[in-house]
Design a protein around this motif. Structure first.
Motif, PDB file in Angstrom:
ATOM      1  N   GLU A  59      75.565  30.403 -49.820  1.00 48.64           N
ATOM      2  CA  GLU A  59      75.894  31.383 -48.776  1.00 48.64           C
ATOM      3  C   GLU A  59      75.891  32.767 -49.394  1.00 48.64           C
ATOM      4  O   GLU A  59      76.509  32.992 -50.444  1.00 48.64           O
ATOM      5  CB  GLU A  59      77.275  31.095 -48.161  1.00 48.64           C
ATOM      6  CG  GLU A  59      77.643  32.151 -47.107  1.00 48.64           C
ATOM      7  CD  GLU A  59      78.988  31.916 -46.418  1.00 48.64           C
ATOM      8  OE1 GLU A  59      79.699  30.968 -46.802  1.00 48.64           O
ATOM      9  OE2 GLU A  59      79.309  32.699 -45.507  1.00 48.64           O
ATOM     10  N   ASN A 114      75.367  35.460 -43.233  1.00 52.64           N
ATOM     11  CA  ASN A 114      76.325  35.804 -42.172  1.00 52.64           C
ATOM     12  C   ASN A 114      75.761  36.891 -41.272  1.00 52.64           C
ATOM     13  O   ASN A 114      75.229  37.893 -41.756  1.00 52.64           O
ATOM     14  CB  ASN A 114      77.638  36.299 -42.785  1.00 52.64           C
ATOM     15  CG  ASN A 114      78.369  35.194 -43.499  1.00 52.64           C
ATOM     16  OD1 ASN A 114      78.941  34.310 -42.868  1.00 52.64           O
ATOM     17  ND2 ASN A 114      78.316  35.220 -44.821  1.00 52.64           N
ATOM     18  N   GLU A 146      74.589  32.185 -40.063  1.00 48.20           N
ATOM     19  CA  GLU A 146      75.975  31.842 -39.732  1.00 48.20           C
ATOM     20  C   GLU A 146      76.509  32.850 -38.727  1.00 48.20           C
ATOM     21  O   GLU A 146      76.576  34.046 -39.008  1.00 48.20           O
ATOM     22  CB  GLU A 146      76.853  31.863 -40.994  1.00 48.20           C
ATOM     23  CG  GLU A 146      76.492  30.786 -41.985  1.00 48.20           C
ATOM     24  CD  GLU A 146      77.548  30.586 -43.076  1.00 48.20           C
ATOM     25  OE1 GLU A 146      78.583  31.293 -43.049  1.00 48.20           O
ATOM     26  OE2 GLU A 146      77.326  29.725 -43.945  1.00 48.20           O
ATOM     27  N   ASP A 176      80.228  29.545 -37.684  1.00 44.71           N
ATOM     28  CA  ASP A 176      81.167  29.875 -38.770  1.00 44.71           C
ATOM     29  C   ASP A 176      82.603  29.985 -38.236  1.00 44.71           C
ATOM     30  O   ASP A 176      82.810  30.268 -37.061  1.00 44.71           O
ATOM     31  CB  ASP A 176      80.748  31.225 -39.374  1.00 44.71           C
ATOM     32  CG  ASP A 176      81.208  31.396 -40.810  1.00 44.71           C
ATOM     33  OD1 ASP A 176      81.962  30.562 -41.307  1.00 44.71           O
ATOM     34  OD2 ASP A 176      80.793  32.400 -41.428  1.00 44.71           O
ATOM     35  N   LYS A 197      81.049  25.081 -39.404  1.00 40.24           N
ATOM     36  CA  LYS A 197      81.871  25.366 -40.577  1.00 40.24           C
ATOM     37  C   LYS A 197      83.334  25.420 -40.154  1.00 40.24           C
ATOM     38  O   LYS A 197      83.729  26.272 -39.361  1.00 40.24           O
ATOM     39  CB  LYS A 197      81.445  26.687 -41.232  1.00 40.24           C
ATOM     40  CG  LYS A 197      79.998  26.641 -41.733  1.00 40.24           C
ATOM     41  CD  LYS A 197      79.671  27.851 -42.583  1.00 40.24           C
ATOM     42  CE  LYS A 197      80.178  27.687 -43.992  1.00 40.24           C
ATOM     43  NZ  LYS A 197      79.711  28.801 -44.871  1.00 40.24           N
TER      44      LYS A 197
HETATM   45 MG    MG Z   1      80.072  32.557 -43.503  1.00 43.36          MG
END
Ligand code: MG
Ligand code: C2E
Ligand code: MG
Ligand code: MG
Length: 289
Positions: A59, A114, A146, A176, A197
């Motif tokens: 990530e 992200n 995400e 996320d 997640k």
């Molecule tokens: Mg994240």
């Protein structure tokens, strides 16, 4: 406490607020220049498979090294960038940077990036993704975006269209911080997520029999499983937590127990050495923070 605390305490509280506002103004001014001054960079944290501890993805996590203040947390400055209307610029930089760096890795791992809800719902987001893929030549199946539940606050039809266009490109979608935001499950009816997640707030304290976190975790894993989605447990710091989240069936794990986020060069170095399998190295019981 500020009310009941008498005069002195009120003044203290108020100057605290002023201090906060001042700091924020400083950050605002400096953040506008951070890109030009090359103060932003990407760190990478491994996401491992829960059965083998083999790394499945990295990530990307943005870092801002302020010349005087040192590292400023994205927790702090992403919100500032959203308010200033420059999140799109920073987000596009992050997207491109992480795609470019991922193609330098000696192993074709997935990169999870992200995306702020503000960036995601903007016209032209899909074009940003297309152009980052084209410029980097990253295979779309190696890219995972995400996003958080807050994208569902906006125009549902538009959001659904964006999802489908992204799936059409061949990129993967992860939800996320699941369970902490806009709390309706109806958006799972149609959204084509590949992964959920589970927010680290559910891991925290889950080993304590007096709270509901372990049960909630099982329920989320069961839900994701039934929908054909993978599950990542975020923020695993101890071996006890690892044992618990593995027993609860999460398919993937991420946390300081395996690795903190590391600079890009370090990620390359470890991949070059063939370090694909991680060891749980954290403390047995107490959390590190
Ligand atoms: Mg994240
Ligand atoms: P997130 O996407 O949920 O990322 C996980 C955060 O948890 C990261 O914080 C990571 O360093 C931290 N973390 C990982 N393992 C552990 C652990 O075992 N214990 C604890 N206490 N923390 C752990 P970080 O890097 O400070 O990022 C915070 C948030 O900032 C991210 O949460 C994400 O929402 C946002 N962010 C980071 N990079 C970007 C970016 O490039 N673009 C956008 N839009 N947002 C970003
Ligand atoms: Mg998260
Ligand atoms: Mg988060």
């Amino acid at each position: 406490a500020a009310k009941g605390g008498g005069r002195g305490q009120y003044r203290f509280y108020s100057s605290d607020l002023e201090e906060g506002a001042k700091l924020r103004r400083l950050l605002e001014e400096d953040l506008r220049d951070a890109l030009d001054r090359d103060e932003l960079s990407m760190y990478y944290q491994p996401i491992v498979k829960s059965d083998t501890y083999n790394v499945a993805a990295f990530e990307s996590l943005i870092r801002w090294e302020h010349p005087e203040r040192g590292f400023v947390s994205p927790e702090e400055f992403i919100a500032v960038a959203e308010d200033l209307g420059i999140i799109n610029q920073i987000g596009e930089w992050a997207l491109r940077k992480a795609c470019m760096q991922a193609v330098e890795w000696p192993v074709d791992l997935r990169v999870a990036i992200n995306v702020s809800a503000t960036q995601f719902v903007q016209d032209g987001f899909v074009d940003q993704v297309k152009s980052a893929l084209q410029a980097s030549k990253l295979k779309p199946e190696r890219l995972e975006l995400e996003i958080t539940e807050s994208v569902f606050i906006g125009d549902a039809a538009q959001t659904q269209k964006t999802f489908l266009e992204l799936k059409e490109l061949g990129v993967r979608l992860a939800l996320d911080d699941f369970g902490t935001g806009y709390s309706s499950l109806s958006y799972l009816q149609h959204a084509p997520f590949d992964k959920i997640k589970i927010d680290q707030s559910f891991v925290r304290g889950a080993t304590d029999p007096d709270n509901n976190n372990a049960a909630i975790m099982s329920a989320i894993v069961g839900l994701a499983d039934a929908l054909g989605m993978e599950t990542v447990c975020e923020g695993v710091e101890t071996k006890d937590e690892l044992k618990l989240v593995t027993a609860r069936g999460a398919t993937h794990i991420q946390g300081y127990l395996f690795s903190r986020p590391i600079p890009h060069e370090e990620a390359i170095e470890s991949l070059s050495k063939g370090d694909l399998k991680y060891e749980p190295r954290g403390p047995e019981r107490s959390r590190s923070e």
